[in-house]
Write a protein that holds these residues in place. Structure first.
Motif, PDB file in Angstrom:
ATOM      1  N   VAL A 273      51.474  -9.265  25.286  1.00 36.76           N
ATOM      2  CA  VAL A 273      50.579  -9.607  24.178  1.00 36.76           C
ATOM      3  C   VAL A 273      50.285 -11.093  24.217  1.00 36.76           C
ATOM      4  O   VAL A 273      51.208 -11.921  24.247  1.00 36.76           O
ATOM      5  N   ASP A 274      48.993 -11.428  24.221  1.00 37.61           N
ATOM      6  CA  ASP A 274      48.583 -12.830  24.232  1.00 37.61           C
ATOM      7  C   ASP A 274      48.871 -13.484  22.886  1.00 37.61           C
ATOM      8  O   ASP A 274      48.721 -12.867  21.832  1.00 37.61           O
ATOM      9  N   VAL A 275      49.246 -14.752  22.941  1.00 33.67           N
ATOM     10  CA  VAL A 275      49.500 -15.523  21.725  1.00 33.67           C
ATOM     11  C   VAL A 275      48.161 -15.857  21.098  1.00 33.67           C
ATOM     12  O   VAL A 275      47.239 -16.317  21.779  1.00 33.67           O
ATOM     13  N   LYS A 276      48.042 -15.638  19.801  1.00 37.96           N
ATOM     14  CA  LYS A 276      46.767 -15.899  19.099  1.00 37.96           C
ATOM     15  C   LYS A 276      46.738 -17.297  18.538  1.00 37.96           C
ATOM     16  O   LYS A 276      47.659 -17.878  18.175  1.00 37.96           O
TER      17      LYS A 276
END
Length: 96
Positions: A93-96
């Motif tokens: 999951v990419d960091v937002k």
């Protein structure tokens, strides 16, 4: 994802009627709640644990009345994900 979305995905993946999946998901959640309410933790290897956490007594504030209140010690349900689960989220999951 909502419970309905989860039921739909499981139904599509396994080819099982949505009603049967719905009943299974509802029963699973009910059993977790019953176990926690009975004081037992639920351990799901590779996924995580539904546990009971104890919160200590503390002092709080009632802002509307500007008074101090005492919040008694109490138990709350909590979820602790397994290390494998945490690592999967960290790497995918990419960091937002």
């Amino acid at each position: 994802m909502t419970k309905a979305d989860l039921v739909t995905k499981i139904s599509e993946k396994l080819g099982i009627e949505k009603g049967d999946v719905q009943a299974t998901v509802e029963t699973f959640m009910e059993e977790v709640k019953t176990s926690l309410e009975g004081g037992d933790n639920v351990y799901l290897r590779g996924f995580g644990s539904f546990i009971i956490k104890t919160r200590a007594e503390k002092t709080g504030r009632n802002i509307s009345k500007n008074t101090t209140i005492k919040i008694p010690a109490h138990n709350i349900p909590a979820f602790k994900p397994a290390k494998v689960f945490v690592e999967g989220v960290k790497t995918n999951v990419d960091v937002k």
